[in-house]
Design a protein around this motif. Structure first.
Motif, PDB file in Angstrom:
ATOM      1  N   MET A   1      -1.546  -2.202   5.327  1.00 57.59           N
ATOM      2  CA  MET A   1      -0.128  -2.232   5.602  1.00 57.59           C
ATOM      3  C   MET A   1       0.457  -0.870   5.227  1.00 57.59           C
ATOM      4  N   ASN A   2       1.168  -0.258   6.171  1.00 58.53           N
ATOM      5  CA  ASN A   2       1.761   1.045   5.888  1.00 58.53           C
ATOM      6  C   ASN A   2       3.026   0.875   5.039  1.00 58.53           C
ATOM      7  N   VAL A   3       3.548   2.000   4.548  1.00 59.93           N
ATOM      8  CA  VAL A   3       4.677   1.965   3.622  1.00 59.93           C
ATOM      9  C   VAL A   3       5.919   1.353   4.259  1.00 59.93           C
ATOM     10  N   SER A   4       6.240   1.765   5.484  1.00 58.93           N
ATOM     11  CA  SER A   4       7.437   1.216   6.124  1.00 58.93           C
ATOM     12  C   SER A   4       7.256  -0.271   6.426  1.00 58.93           C
ATOM     13  N   GLY A   5       6.034  -0.659   6.793  1.00 57.05           N
ATOM     14  CA  GLY A   5       5.744  -2.074   7.034  1.00 57.05           C
ATOM     15  C   GLY A   5       5.875  -2.887   5.758  1.00 57.05           C
ATOM     16  N   LEU A   6       5.434  -2.325   4.634  1.00 57.47           N
ATOM     17  CA  LEU A   6       5.540  -3.003   3.343  1.00 57.47           C
ATOM     18  C   LEU A   6       7.001  -3.173   2.946  1.00 57.47           C
ATOM     19  N   LYS A   7       7.774  -2.107   3.144  1.00 55.48           N
ATOM     20  CA  LYS A   7       9.205  -2.177   2.777  1.00 55.48           C
ATOM     21  C   LYS A   7       9.918  -3.253   3.606  1.00 55.48           C
ATOM     22  N   GLY A   8       9.568  -3.340   4.891  1.00 53.40           N
ATOM     23  CA  GLY A   8      10.166  -4.373   5.750  1.00 53.40           C
ATOM     24  C   GLY A   8       9.768  -5.763   5.306  1.00 53.40           C
ATOM     25  N   THR A   9       8.475  -5.930   4.944  1.00 52.47           N
ATOM     26  CA  THR A   9       7.984  -7.221   4.475  1.00 52.47           C
ATOM     27  C   THR A   9       8.644  -7.601   3.157  1.00 52.47           C
ATOM     28  N   VAL A  10       8.817  -6.625   2.268  1.00 55.88           N
ATOM     29  CA  VAL A  10       9.474  -6.864   0.981  1.00 55.88           C
ATOM     30  C   VAL A  10      10.902  -7.340   1.212  1.00 55.88           C
ATOM     31  N   ALA A  11      11.619  -6.644   2.086  1.00 54.85           N
ATOM     32  CA  ALA A  11      13.008  -7.023   2.384  1.00 54.85           C
ATOM     33  C   ALA A  11      13.064  -8.436   2.965  1.00 54.85           C
ATOM     34  N   GLN A  12      12.120  -8.773   3.872  1.00 53.25           N
ATOM     35  CA  GLN A  12      12.083 -10.112   4.460  1.00 53.25           C
ATOM     36  C   GLN A  12      11.797 -11.167   3.393  1.00 53.25           C
ATOM     37  N   LEU A  13      10.858 -10.867   2.498  1.00 50.35           N
ATOM     38  CA  LEU A  13      10.497 -11.813   1.441  1.00 50.35           C
ATOM     39  C   LEU A  13      11.691 -12.083   0.530  1.00 50.35           C
ATOM     40  N   ILE A  14      12.354 -11.019   0.108  1.00 49.28           N
ATOM     41  CA  ILE A  14      13.508 -11.172  -0.780  1.00 49.28           C
ATOM     42  C   ILE A  14      14.609 -11.980  -0.094  1.00 49.28           C
ATOM     43  N   ALA A  15      14.856 -11.687   1.176  1.00 49.21           N
ATOM     44  CA  ALA A  15      15.873 -12.436   1.922  1.00 49.21           C
ATOM     45  C   ALA A  15      15.459 -13.898   2.072  1.00 49.21           C
ATOM     46  N   HIS A  16      14.184 -14.138   2.368  1.00 52.53           N
ATOM     47  CA  HIS A  16      13.677 -15.506   2.543  1.00 52.53           C
ATOM     48  C   HIS A  16      13.819 -16.316   1.256  1.00 52.53           C
ATOM     49  N   LEU A  17      13.597 -15.668   0.123  1.00 48.59           N
ATOM     50  CA  LEU A  17      13.696 -16.364  -1.167  1.00 48.59           C
ATOM     51  C   LEU A  17      15.139 -16.513  -1.641  1.00 48.59           C
ATOM     52  N   GLY A  18      16.058 -15.843  -0.961  1.00 51.65           N
ATOM     53  CA  GLY A  18      17.464 -15.933  -1.339  1.00 51.65           C
ATOM     54  C   GLY A  18      17.779 -15.162  -2.615  1.00 51.65           C
ATOM     55  N   ILE A  19      17.041 -14.088  -2.831  1.00 51.94           N
ATOM     56  CA  ILE A  19      17.222 -13.256  -4.017  1.00 51.94           C
ATOM     57  C   ILE A  19      18.097 -12.063  -3.648  1.00 51.94           C
ATOM     58  N   LYS A  20      18.936 -11.658  -4.579  1.00 57.60           N
ATOM     59  CA  LYS A  20      19.787 -10.481  -4.364  1.00 57.60           C
ATOM     60  C   LYS A  20      18.888  -9.247  -4.251  1.00 57.60           C
ATOM     61  N   PRO A  21      19.039  -8.448  -3.184  1.00 61.57           N
ATOM     62  CA  PRO A  21      18.175  -7.269  -3.017  1.00 61.57           C
ATOM     63  C   PRO A  21      18.544  -6.156  -4.003  1.00 61.57           C
ATOM     64  N   GLU A  22      17.876  -6.159  -5.135  1.00 59.27           N
ATOM     65  CA  GLU A  22      18.110  -5.156  -6.171  1.00 59.27           C
ATOM     66  C   GLU A  22      16.793  -4.444  -6.457  1.00 59.27           C
ATOM     67  N   PRO A  23      16.820  -3.286  -7.104  1.00 65.55           N
ATOM     68  CA  PRO A  23      15.587  -2.520  -7.337  1.00 65.55           C
ATOM     69  C   PRO A  23      14.495  -3.306  -8.079  1.00 65.55           C
ATOM     70  N   ALA A  24      14.874  -4.087  -9.085  1.00 67.62           N
ATOM     71  CA  ALA A  24      13.869  -4.844  -9.845  1.00 67.62           C
ATOM     72  C   ALA A  24      13.176  -5.878  -8.951  1.00 67.62           C
ATOM     73  N   ALA A  25      13.945  -6.547  -8.096  1.00 65.93           N
ATOM     74  CA  ALA A  25      13.374  -7.548  -7.186  1.00 65.93           C
ATOM     75  C   ALA A  25      12.463  -6.876  -6.168  1.00 65.93           C
ATOM     76  N   THR A  26      12.878  -5.723  -5.669  1.00 67.35           N
ATOM     77  CA  THR A  26      12.068  -4.983  -4.700  1.00 67.35           C
ATOM     78  C   THR A  26      10.738  -4.566  -5.326  1.00 67.35           C
ATOM     79  N   LYS A  27      10.809  -4.050  -6.535  1.00 63.87           N
ATOM     80  CA  LYS A  27       9.593  -3.611  -7.231  1.00 63.87           C
ATOM     81  C   LYS A  27       8.636  -4.782  -7.456  1.00 63.87           C
ATOM     82  N   LEU A  28       9.177  -5.927  -7.897  1.00 60.45           N
ATOM     83  CA  LEU A  28       8.356  -7.114  -8.124  1.00 60.45           C
ATOM     84  C   LEU A  28       7.734  -7.598  -6.818  1.00 60.45           C
ATOM     85  N   ALA A  29       8.523  -7.671  -5.759  1.00 57.15           N
ATOM     86  CA  ALA A  29       8.007  -8.138  -4.472  1.00 57.15           C
ATOM     87  C   ALA A  29       6.905  -7.211  -3.960  1.00 57.15           C
ATOM     88  N   GLU A  30       7.117  -5.895  -4.062  1.00 54.12           N
ATOM     89  CA  GLU A  30       6.083  -4.934  -3.652  1.00 54.12           C
ATOM     90  C   GLU A  30       4.792  -5.154  -4.434  1.00 54.12           C
TER      91      GLU A  30
END
Length: 168
Positions: A1-30
């Protein structure tokens, strides 16, 4: 998975889980995605909360991974224990801190009293062990042919002062 693909997947995961998109959540999801760890809404929220409270994602993320890999209960107590252990603080300091917490706790229960007794016996045993090691090193220095005359004299003097070697 490339970097941009990972970032998109991370954003989708966070949105799917209903979590506020913040740096800590992004780091954990990645981290969870790149390490292929199982993700549920509950485990994600718990892990995010623990990491924020610990304020050390660099150490906390591998602890989360260890909990999954070793199939440990996904509870705060397990996270806290592994997190503390991963910081490398000496065990005797942890025991001393625990004993102090028991002492400061106020109410003296039977369990607290027994725990204090066990902790005290561990402390005395360790102290005796350290004394024996110190004594052995003094004797070794005293009799070792590689020791300088000053070292031999100092070791002999200490052995006399401790009563191990009689004076005269």
């Amino acid at each position: 998975m490339n970097v941009s693909g990972l970032k998109g997947t991370v954003a989708q995961l966070i949105a799917h889980l209903g979590i506020k998109p913040e740096p800590a959540a992004t780091k954990l999801a990645e981290y969870l995605l790149t390490n292929r760890l199982p993700i549920t809404k509950e485990t994600f929220r718990s892990a995010l909360q623990w990491l924020k409270a610990a304020d050390a994602a660099v150490v906390g993320l591998p602890v989360i991974k260890t909990m999954f890999i070793q199939q440990l209960p996904f509870v705060k107590g397990v996270f806290d224990a592994l997190f503390t252990q991963s910081k490398g603080e000496p065990f005797h300091k942890l025991l001393s801190g625990f004993r102090q917490q028991l002492q400061d706790g106020g109410a003296v229960t039977g369990t607290a009293s027994k725990l204090k007794e066990v902790l005290d016996s561990l402390h005395v045993a360790k102290q005796n062990q350290l004394q024996q090691i110190g004594l052995q090193k003094l004797v070794t220095t005293w009799v070792n042919s590689d020791s300088t005359p000053e070292m031999k004299s100092g070791a002999f003097s200490l052995l006399q002062k401790t009563g191990f070697v009689p004076k005269g």
